[in-house]
Motif scaffolding. Sequence first.
Motif, PDB file in Angstrom:
ATOM      1  N   MET A 158      -5.970  -4.103  -8.690  1.00 27.77           N
ATOM      2  CA  MET A 158      -4.932  -3.646  -9.043  1.00 27.77           C
ATOM      3  C   MET A 158      -5.269  -2.351  -7.919  1.00 27.77           C
ATOM      4  N   ARG A 159      -4.081  -2.108  -6.995  1.00 21.85           N
ATOM      5  CA  ARG A 159      -4.404  -0.815  -6.134  1.00 21.85           C
ATOM      6  C   ARG A 159      -3.762   0.465  -6.780  1.00 21.85           C
ATOM      7  N   GLU A 160      -4.181   1.310  -6.758  1.00 19.58           N
ATOM      8  CA  GLU A 160      -3.625   2.794  -7.336  1.00 19.58           C
ATOM      9  C   GLU A 160      -3.211   3.778  -6.090  1.00 19.58           C
ATOM     10  N   TYR A 161      -2.228   4.396  -6.251  1.00 20.80           N
ATOM     11  CA  TYR A 161      -1.769   5.328  -5.577  1.00 20.80           C
ATOM     12  C   TYR A 161      -1.241   6.752  -6.530  1.00 20.80           C
ATOM     13  N   THR A 162      -1.582   7.543  -5.494  1.00 23.11           N
ATOM     14  CA  THR A 162      -1.350   9.031  -6.286  1.00 23.11           C
ATOM     15  C   THR A 162      -0.196   9.519  -5.462  1.00 23.11           C
ATOM     16  N   MET A 163       0.936   9.892  -6.331  1.00 13.19           N
ATOM     17  CA  MET A 163       2.079  10.491  -5.477  1.00 13.19           C
ATOM     18  C   MET A 163       2.054  11.949  -5.917  1.00 13.19           C
ATOM     19  N   LYS A 164       1.631  12.943  -5.230  1.00 12.61           N
ATOM     20  CA  LYS A 164       1.682  14.321  -5.451  1.00 12.61           C
ATOM     21  C   LYS A 164       3.025  15.049  -5.751  1.00 12.61           C
ATOM     22  N   ASN A 165       3.969  14.417  -5.116  1.00 15.39           N
ATOM     23  CA  ASN A 165       5.328  15.240  -4.792  1.00 15.39           C
ATOM     24  C   ASN A 165       6.348  14.137  -4.652  1.00 15.39           C
ATOM     25  N   GLU A 166       7.712  14.460  -4.582  1.00 12.59           N
ATOM     26  CA  GLU A 166       8.632  13.726  -4.104  1.00 12.59           C
ATOM     27  C   GLU A 166       8.443  13.193  -2.786  1.00 12.59           C
ATOM     28  N   ALA A 167       7.896  13.917  -1.767  1.00 16.60           N
ATOM     29  CA  ALA A 167       7.689  13.474  -0.358  1.00 16.60           C
ATOM     30  C   ALA A 167       6.704  12.473  -0.424  1.00 16.60           C
ATOM     31  N   ASP A 168       5.873  12.383  -1.290  1.00 21.55           N
ATOM     32  CA  ASP A 168       4.717  11.183  -1.130  1.00 21.55           C
ATOM     33  C   ASP A 168       5.492   9.660  -1.592  1.00 21.55           C
ATOM     34  N   THR A 169       6.280  10.219  -2.750  1.00 19.20           N
ATOM     35  CA  THR A 169       7.233   8.992  -3.411  1.00 19.20           C
ATOM     36  C   THR A 169       8.104   8.462  -2.255  1.00 19.20           C
ATOM     37  N   ALA A 170       8.913   9.314  -1.354  1.00 21.18           N
ATOM     38  CA  ALA A 170       9.775   8.965  -0.363  1.00 21.18           C
ATOM     39  C   ALA A 170       8.998   8.166   0.658  1.00 21.18           C
ATOM     40  N   GLU A 171       7.733   8.790   0.955  1.00 18.33           N
ATOM     41  CA  GLU A 171       7.058   7.807   2.017  1.00 18.33           C
ATOM     42  C   GLU A 171       6.617   6.267   1.393  1.00 18.33           C
ATOM     43  N   PHE A 172       6.187   6.330   0.247  1.00 19.21           N
ATOM     44  CA  PHE A 172       5.608   5.199  -0.252  1.00 19.21           C
ATOM     45  C   PHE A 172       6.728   4.100  -0.421  1.00 19.21           C
ATOM     46  N   GLY A 173       8.040   4.757  -0.806  1.00 21.57           N
ATOM     47  CA  GLY A 173       9.159   3.823  -1.061  1.00 21.57           C
ATOM     48  C   GLY A 173       9.656   3.099   0.270  1.00 21.57           C
ATOM     49  N   LYS A 174       9.655   3.971   1.317  1.00 18.51           N
ATOM     50  CA  LYS A 174      10.190   3.580   2.716  1.00 18.51           C
ATOM     51  C   LYS A 174       9.127   2.594   3.072  1.00 18.51           C
ATOM     52  N   GLU A 175       7.758   2.784   3.294  1.00 21.51           N
ATOM     53  CA  GLU A 175       6.923   1.864   3.657  1.00 21.51           C
ATOM     54  C   GLU A 175       6.867   0.688   2.773  1.00 21.51           C
ATOM     55  N   LEU A 176       7.086   0.798   1.649  1.00 21.71           N
ATOM     56  CA  LEU A 176       7.135  -0.536   0.907  1.00 21.71           C
ATOM     57  C   LEU A 176       8.517  -1.537   0.990  1.00 21.71           C
ATOM     58  N   ALA A 177       9.489  -0.712   1.435  1.00 22.15           N
ATOM     59  CA  ALA A 177      10.788  -1.265   1.892  1.00 22.15           C
ATOM     60  C   ALA A 177      10.614  -2.307   3.176  1.00 22.15           C
ATOM     61  N   ASP A 178       9.790  -1.807   3.956  1.00 18.93           N
ATOM     62  CA  ASP A 178       9.669  -2.449   5.160  1.00 18.93           C
ATOM     63  C   ASP A 178       8.704  -3.742   4.974  1.00 18.93           C
ATOM     64  N   GLU A 179       8.051  -3.678   3.963  1.00 21.82           N
ATOM     65  CA  GLU A 179       7.302  -4.892   3.449  1.00 21.82           C
ATOM     66  C   GLU A 179       8.046  -5.970   2.645  1.00 21.82           C
ATOM     67  N   LEU A 180       9.050  -5.440   2.187  1.00 24.32           N
ATOM     68  CA  LEU A 180       9.919  -6.362   1.162  1.00 24.32           C
ATOM     69  C   LEU A 180      10.654  -7.563   1.906  1.00 24.32           C
ATOM     70  N   LYS A 181      10.826  -8.700   1.415  1.00 23.97           N
ATOM     71  CA  LYS A 181      11.506  -9.597   2.058  1.00 23.97           C
ATOM     72  C   LYS A 181      12.765 -10.208   1.150  1.00 23.97           C
ATOM     73  N   ALA A 182      13.680 -11.057   1.360  1.00 22.54           N
ATOM     74  CA  ALA A 182      14.643 -11.610   0.805  1.00 22.54           C
ATOM     75  C   ALA A 182      13.764 -12.561  -0.453  1.00 22.54           C
ATOM     76  N   GLY A 183      14.279 -12.310  -1.605  1.00 22.16           N
ATOM     77  CA  GLY A 183      13.720 -13.088  -2.769  1.00 22.16           C
ATOM     78  C   GLY A 183      12.713 -12.323  -3.580  1.00 22.16           C
ATOM     79  N   ASP A 184      12.394 -11.253  -2.877  1.00 24.71           N
ATOM     80  CA  ASP A 184      11.189 -10.476  -3.891  1.00 24.71           C
ATOM     81  C   ASP A 184      11.770  -9.656  -5.090  1.00 24.71           C
ATOM     82  N   VAL A 185      10.899  -9.778  -5.998  1.00 28.70           N
ATOM     83  CA  VAL A 185      11.360  -9.139  -7.419  1.00 28.70           C
ATOM     84  C   VAL A 185      10.372  -8.084  -7.554  1.00 28.70           C
ATOM     85  N   LEU A 186      10.730  -6.839  -7.735  1.00 27.12           N
ATOM     86  CA  LEU A 186       9.915  -5.833  -8.043  1.00 27.12           C
ATOM     87  C   LEU A 186      10.186  -5.032  -9.127  1.00 27.12           C
ATOM     88  N   GLY A 187       9.199  -4.990 -10.184  1.00 28.37           N
ATOM     89  CA  GLY A 187       9.260  -4.647 -11.607  1.00 28.37           C
ATOM     90  C   GLY A 187       8.560  -3.296 -11.562  1.00 28.37           C
TER      91      GLY A 187
END
Length: 139
Positions: free
Chosen positions: A1-30
């Motif tokens: 399991m990979r672990e990431y630390t978000m120190k603030n909302e800017a970290d969350t924004a960067e993580f979310g946008k980078e994750l979006a780049d990897e997502l493809k049709a049919g992906d389910v994210l819980g």
Amino acid sequence: MREYTMKNEADTAEFGKELADELKAGDVLGLIGDLGTGKTTLTKYIAEGLGITETITSPTFTIVNEYYSGRLPLFHFDAYRLESEGDAFEIGMEEYFDREGVCVIEWADMIAEILPEDAKLIIMEYGKAEGERIYRCTF
């Protein structure tokens, strides 16, 4: 399991946008985490990364919000008010898994039995510092 630390909302924004780049049709994210751990905030940044222009709001009372303005549709669920996996069947949640979009499910642990085997999970916890969040990812 990979672990990431978000120190603030800017970290969350960067993580979310980078994750979006990897997502493809049919992906389910819980998303799994206590109240206030940032499930909707992360979803907002995933949507932004997908190019969605609508305002992202929590689907607490509607169960699902659908957004179509990005490179992929986003189906944003909140399973908190579902009393059982049977309720998820009744609203047709599994049918969304086969649509050509991305499903983000807040409180995914409440419907774990119906999630696809290849669902990506993020366990979100409070960190030690004020505003800090820890994300534990299964992918």
